[in-house]
Design an enzyme around this catalytic site. Structure first.
Site, mmCIF file in Angstrom:
data_model
loop_
_atom_site.group_PDB
_atom_site.id
_atom_site.type_symbol
_atom_site.label_atom_id
_atom_site.label_comp_id
_atom_site.label_asym_id
_atom_site.label_seq_id
_atom_site.Cartn_x
_atom_site.Cartn_y
_atom_site.Cartn_z
ATOM 1 C CD GLU A 29 -2.778 -0.424 -0.398
ATOM 2 O OE1 GLU A 29 -2.760 0.737 -0.849
ATOM 3 O OE2 GLU A 29 -3.199 -1.381 -1.049
HETATM 4 C C1 LIG Z 1 2.582 -9.850 0.492
HETATM 5 C C2 LIG Z 1 2.298 -8.777 -0.506
HETATM 6 C C3 LIG Z 1 0.985 -8.480 -0.837
HETATM 7 C C4 LIG Z 1 0.710 -7.506 -1.794
HETATM 8 N N1 LIG Z 1 -0.599 -7.288 -2.174
HETATM 9 C C5 LIG Z 1 -0.835 -6.516 -3.254
HETATM 10 C C6 LIG Z 1 -2.149 -6.438 -3.814
HETATM 11 O O1 LIG Z 1 -3.096 -7.014 -3.295
HETATM 12 N N2 LIG Z 1 -2.321 -5.703 -4.946
HETATM 13 C C7 LIG Z 1 -1.290 -5.051 -5.548
HETATM 14 O O2 LIG Z 1 -1.506 -4.423 -6.576
HETATM 15 N N3 LIG Z 1 -0.032 -5.072 -5.025
HETATM 16 C C8 LIG Z 1 0.216 -5.798 -3.913
HETATM 17 N N4 LIG Z 1 1.489 -5.868 -3.386
HETATM 18 C C9 LIG Z 1 2.538 -5.037 -3.964
HETATM 19 C C10 LIG Z 1 2.933 -3.878 -3.063
HETATM 20 O O3 LIG Z 1 1.927 -2.922 -3.021
HETATM 21 C C11 LIG Z 1 4.294 -3.339 -3.549
HETATM 22 O O4 LIG Z 1 5.263 -4.278 -3.140
HETATM 23 C C12 LIG Z 1 4.609 -1.969 -3.026
HETATM 24 O O5 LIG Z 1 3.744 -1.005 -3.567
HETATM 25 C C13 LIG Z 1 6.047 -1.528 -3.322
HETATM 26 O O6 LIG Z 1 6.395 -1.769 -4.654
HETATM 27 P P1 LIG Z 1 7.716 -2.623 -4.969
HETATM 28 O O7 LIG Z 1 7.710 -3.828 -4.116
HETATM 29 O O8 LIG Z 1 7.816 -2.840 -6.430
HETATM 30 O O9 LIG Z 1 8.915 -1.731 -4.486
HETATM 31 P P2 LIG Z 1 9.715 -0.656 -5.358
HETATM 32 O O10 LIG Z 1 8.788 0.266 -6.011
HETATM 33 O O11 LIG Z 1 10.698 -1.383 -6.214
HETATM 34 O O12 LIG Z 1 10.476 0.124 -4.220
HETATM 35 C C14 LIG Z 1 11.566 -0.446 -3.474
HETATM 36 C C15 LIG Z 1 11.925 0.496 -2.328
HETATM 37 O O13 LIG Z 1 12.314 1.757 -2.877
HETATM 38 C C16 LIG Z 1 11.621 2.826 -2.264
HETATM 39 N N5 LIG Z 1 11.145 3.765 -3.288
HETATM 40 C C17 LIG Z 1 10.656 3.506 -4.507
HETATM 41 N N6 LIG Z 1 10.315 4.633 -5.144
HETATM 42 C C18 LIG Z 1 10.585 5.634 -4.302
HETATM 43 C C19 LIG Z 1 10.450 7.048 -4.373
HETATM 44 N N7 LIG Z 1 9.920 7.666 -5.424
HETATM 45 N N8 LIG Z 1 10.827 7.784 -3.292
HETATM 46 C C20 LIG Z 1 11.322 7.199 -2.190
HETATM 47 N N9 LIG Z 1 11.488 5.881 -2.084
HETATM 48 C C21 LIG Z 1 11.117 5.101 -3.110
HETATM 49 C C22 LIG Z 1 10.444 2.240 -1.525
HETATM 50 O O14 LIG Z 1 10.359 2.828 -0.254
HETATM 51 C C23 LIG Z 1 10.739 0.768 -1.405
HETATM 52 O O15 LIG Z 1 11.082 0.440 -0.090
HETATM 53 C C24 LIG Z 1 1.783 -6.794 -2.402
HETATM 54 C C25 LIG Z 1 3.104 -7.077 -2.040
HETATM 55 C C26 LIG Z 1 3.375 -8.062 -1.129
HETATM 56 C C27 LIG Z 1 4.816 -8.377 -0.806
#
Ligand SMILES: Cc1cc2nc3c(=O)[nH]c(=O)nc-3n(C[C@H](O)[C@H](O)[C@H](O)COP(=O)(O)OP(=O)(O)OC[C@H]3O[C@@H](n4cnc5c(N)ncnc54)[C@H](O)[C@@H]3O)c2cc1C
Length: 595
Positions: free
Chosen positions: A440
């Site tokens: 989220e």
């Molecule tokens: C168990 C689980 C359940 C989930 N359920 C859902 C679901 O139901 N529906 C759905 O659509 N998604 C779901 N997700 C996805 C989840 O919402 C994403 O993992 C999350 O939004 C972060 O995206 P990412 O993992 O690609 O991290 P990335 O976008 O790759 O980011 C990696 C890190 O970099 C930092 N970062 C990235 N961009 C920036 C920025 N602009 N400024 C500062 N810091 C930044 C973030 O803080 C993060 O810690 C789920 C994920 C998991 C693991």
């Protein structure tokens, strides 16, 4: 030690701190007198403790199972528990009577959600996301879509999901590639892969309604070209019953650190049939209805896991005999004293309570504004409530999960080596809670949303209203000597938050990296100030009861935890302010190659 729902604390916050009875003239609240709410809390406590909590460890150990026919089975007992949940009418609690709901305020529904999340976080995510899908369609769907989907989502007969994330597209939704091709009859064929979709496939409901973000062929790049679609697993037939199987499939489940009882799915859209919600290219704004609700729900998960972990730690600390009290034996007939005599163990337990009780009040207080934003007849109240919801949602999500996880980690620490083993529940709470800081919108991104968008919106109206509210609260109680420590603490925290806000205004625009560098400390400073306000409100309510002769030890304990918050938690504001004012320089000093 099994989970004990904190019914008394919920009733205190709703009845004595927020005093929800005073809104009895508003829709929803009229049916939510504290007599009725008290009964709901009791029943919610029974249901979550007796039905959901016993399945928490089962879900953790068994997890969900994917089969080559693309079906997913949930852990033993989940199906029956879900049936009991629906039959008990729990999903309908906060839904509108127009679509079969009970129409109670969201803040009352939140009570049930916290208890069910403490009892079994993985399970409670299925109805939680279903309610989010319900809200998105309620907000943006056509009358036909509402009639078709809302009654079944409101009752929980059908479940819902949110399909945003793709392998290359997490935080940055502008990168989204899933494609939607118009069929000329108002429907679309959707193709692409979504990953990590919570509750994307399972065996607990007769249908699953996916809310999917996709890009219509030819749409602009970036976030301006994203549309929202309803993609049902089974396409409703003419009678509105599950009909033909849609071409949306679960291609597998993630192996993951926690919430094993929740199916985290790879979802394959193979020209699945979808229906546009709202206008083309306006999908992200509609999805934000679901995302904002989910962010409050994730902040709630932080408090809920903290509560359950704290309870386990407190029980362990009273039972485990190690060492002697520094001030002489407290259990002289035993071989040693229980570890709860040690000040450092107390530090962890008191830190936890200060966060949980203050955080719960902050969560409920914020959610109440969500109700007022819809229900109030007064335009000014609606606007203020709307402003607060926008401003505070990232604080609730980011601060309460950062701190909630710390509580879970401390609860494990109180257990010593036993916590690191799987004989005790502490490890599951740490593992389950860890995702709340990530999904989220990761907490760093919440902090950036707070300083980058929410503070500046409408010329800073929301934060200035908040400052004025706190000032007025303090001023009106200046003569209340008993409340003075809480008022002083709140005034000090608010002054530091105001100073930080000024610093951001002066330095964030000149160099945006300053805003990014300050964001996380600013979010924590805001969270601490919010909790200081809540502790003042709670101390005031408790003192009033004591002054009126109420001898319930609950109130004395509340004041003791409140004093601890003032003396040993609130001083963190100073460190956050000092850190954020150093700006981006040292933080960005090293070139990327140096890492
Ligand atoms: C168990 C689980 C359940 C989930 N359920 C859902 C679901 O139901 N529906 C759905 O659509 N998604 C779901 N997700 C996805 C989840 O919402 C994403 O993992 C999350 O939004 C972060 O995206 P990412 O993992 O690609 O991290 P990335 O976008 O790759 O980011 C990696 C890190 O970099 C930092 N970062 C990235 N961009 C920036 C920025 N602009 N400024 C500062 N810091 C930044 C973030 O803080 C993060 O810690 C789920 C994920 C998991 C693991």
């Amino acid at each position: 030690m099994t989970y004990q729902p904190p019914v008394r604390d919920h009733a205190f916050i709703l009845g004595e701190v927020l005093k929800i009875d005073r809104y009895a003239n508003l829709p929803g609240f009229a049916e939510a007198s504290m007599d009725v709410v008290g009964q709901i809390l009791e029943e919610a406590g029974k249901f979550t403790a007796e039905v959901l909590a016993p399945l928490n460890s089962v879900g953790d150990k068994e997890g969900c199972t994917w089969k080559p026919d693309n079906t997913v089975s949930t852990p033993t007992g989940f199906k029956d528990a879900y049936k009991a949940l629906v039959e008990g009418g729990w999903p309908a609690l906060g839904a509108t009577p127009d679509y079969g709901g009970q129409g109670l305020p969201a803040v009352v529904n939140l009570s049930f959600s916290e208890m069910s999340s403490s009892a079994n976080m993985a399970f409670s995510m299925y109805p939680g996301l279903t309610h989010g899908a319900y809200s998105a369609i309620l907000n943006g769907g056509s009358p036909e879509q509402k009639d078709l989907y809302l009654p079944k989502l409101a009752s929980g007969q059908w479940c819902g999901t949110m399909n945003l994330t793709e392998p290359h597209c997490g935080t940055d939704l502008g990168l989204l590639r899933t494609k939607a091709v118009p069929q000329g009859d108002g429907t679309y064929r959707i193709s692409g892969q979504k990953i990590w979709i919570s509750g994307g496939e399972h065996d607990m409901a007769e249908n699953i309604i996916h809310l999917v973000l996709a890009r219509i062929e030819g749409a602009p790049a970036g976030t301006r070209g994203i549309s929202l679609f309803i993609v049902p697993k089974f396409i409703p037939d003419a009678a509105g019953e599950p009909g033909e199987r849609n071409s949306v499939f679960c291609a597998g489940l993630e192996e993951k650190m926690g919430i094993h009882g929740n199916a985290t799915c790879v979802i394959q859209h193979e020209e699945s049939l979808g229906w546009l919600v709202g206008e083309e290219n306006r999908g992200l704004a509609l999805m934000f209805v679901m995302m904002n609700e989910a962010r409050i729900g994730v902040g709630l998960q932080g408090v809920a896991q903290a509560e359950a972990a704290y309870q386990a730690a407190a029980a362990f600390a009273k039972d485990r005999l190690q060492g002697r009290s520094l001030t002489g034996p407290k259990n002289p007939d035993g071989p040693a004293d229980p570890i709860i005599v040690h000040p450092d163990v107390r530090r962890m337990l008191m830190d936890s309570r200060a966060l949980i009780e203050g955080g719960r009040a902050f969560l409920f207080w914020t959610a109440l504004h969500g109700d007022l934003a819809h229900a109030s007849e007064d335009e000014a109240v609606r606007q203020k409530a709307d402003d607060y919801m926008a401003l505070l949602t990232p604080v609730v999500k980011g601060y309460l999960t950062d701190r909630g996880f710390k509580v879970c980690s401390d609860a494990l620490q109180v257990h010593g080596g036993s916590g690191f083993t799987e004989h005790f529940p502490a490890s599951q709470y740490v593992r389950d809670c860890r995702i709340t800081l990530i999904y989220e919108g990761a907490n760093g991104v919440q902090a950036l949303d707070l300083v980058g968008r929410k503070l500046a919106a409408n010329g800073g109206r929301a934060v200035m209203t908040f400052f004025a509210e706190v000032d007025a609260y303090i001023e009106a109680r200046e003569k209340d000597a008993a409340l003075k420590p809480w008022l002083d603490g709140l005034a000090d925290a608010k002054a530091q938050l105001q100073e930080a806000t000024m610093w951001l205004m002066q330095n964030g625009l000149a160099n945006p990296d300053n805003a990014g560098a300050a964001s996380s400390d600013y979010m924590h400073l805001f969270g601490l100030t919010g909790l200081a306000y809540m502790w003042a409100l709670m101390a005031e309510a408790a003192q009033a009861k004591i002054a009126a002769g109420d001898a319930d030890p609950f109130y004395a304990a509340k004041l003791a935890v409140g004093r601890y918050f003032l003396e040993r938690v609130l001083p963190e504001t100073g460190a956050h302010l000092a850190k954020l004012k150093t700006g981006a320089e040292t933080l960005m000093a090293l070139p990327a190659e140096a890492f």
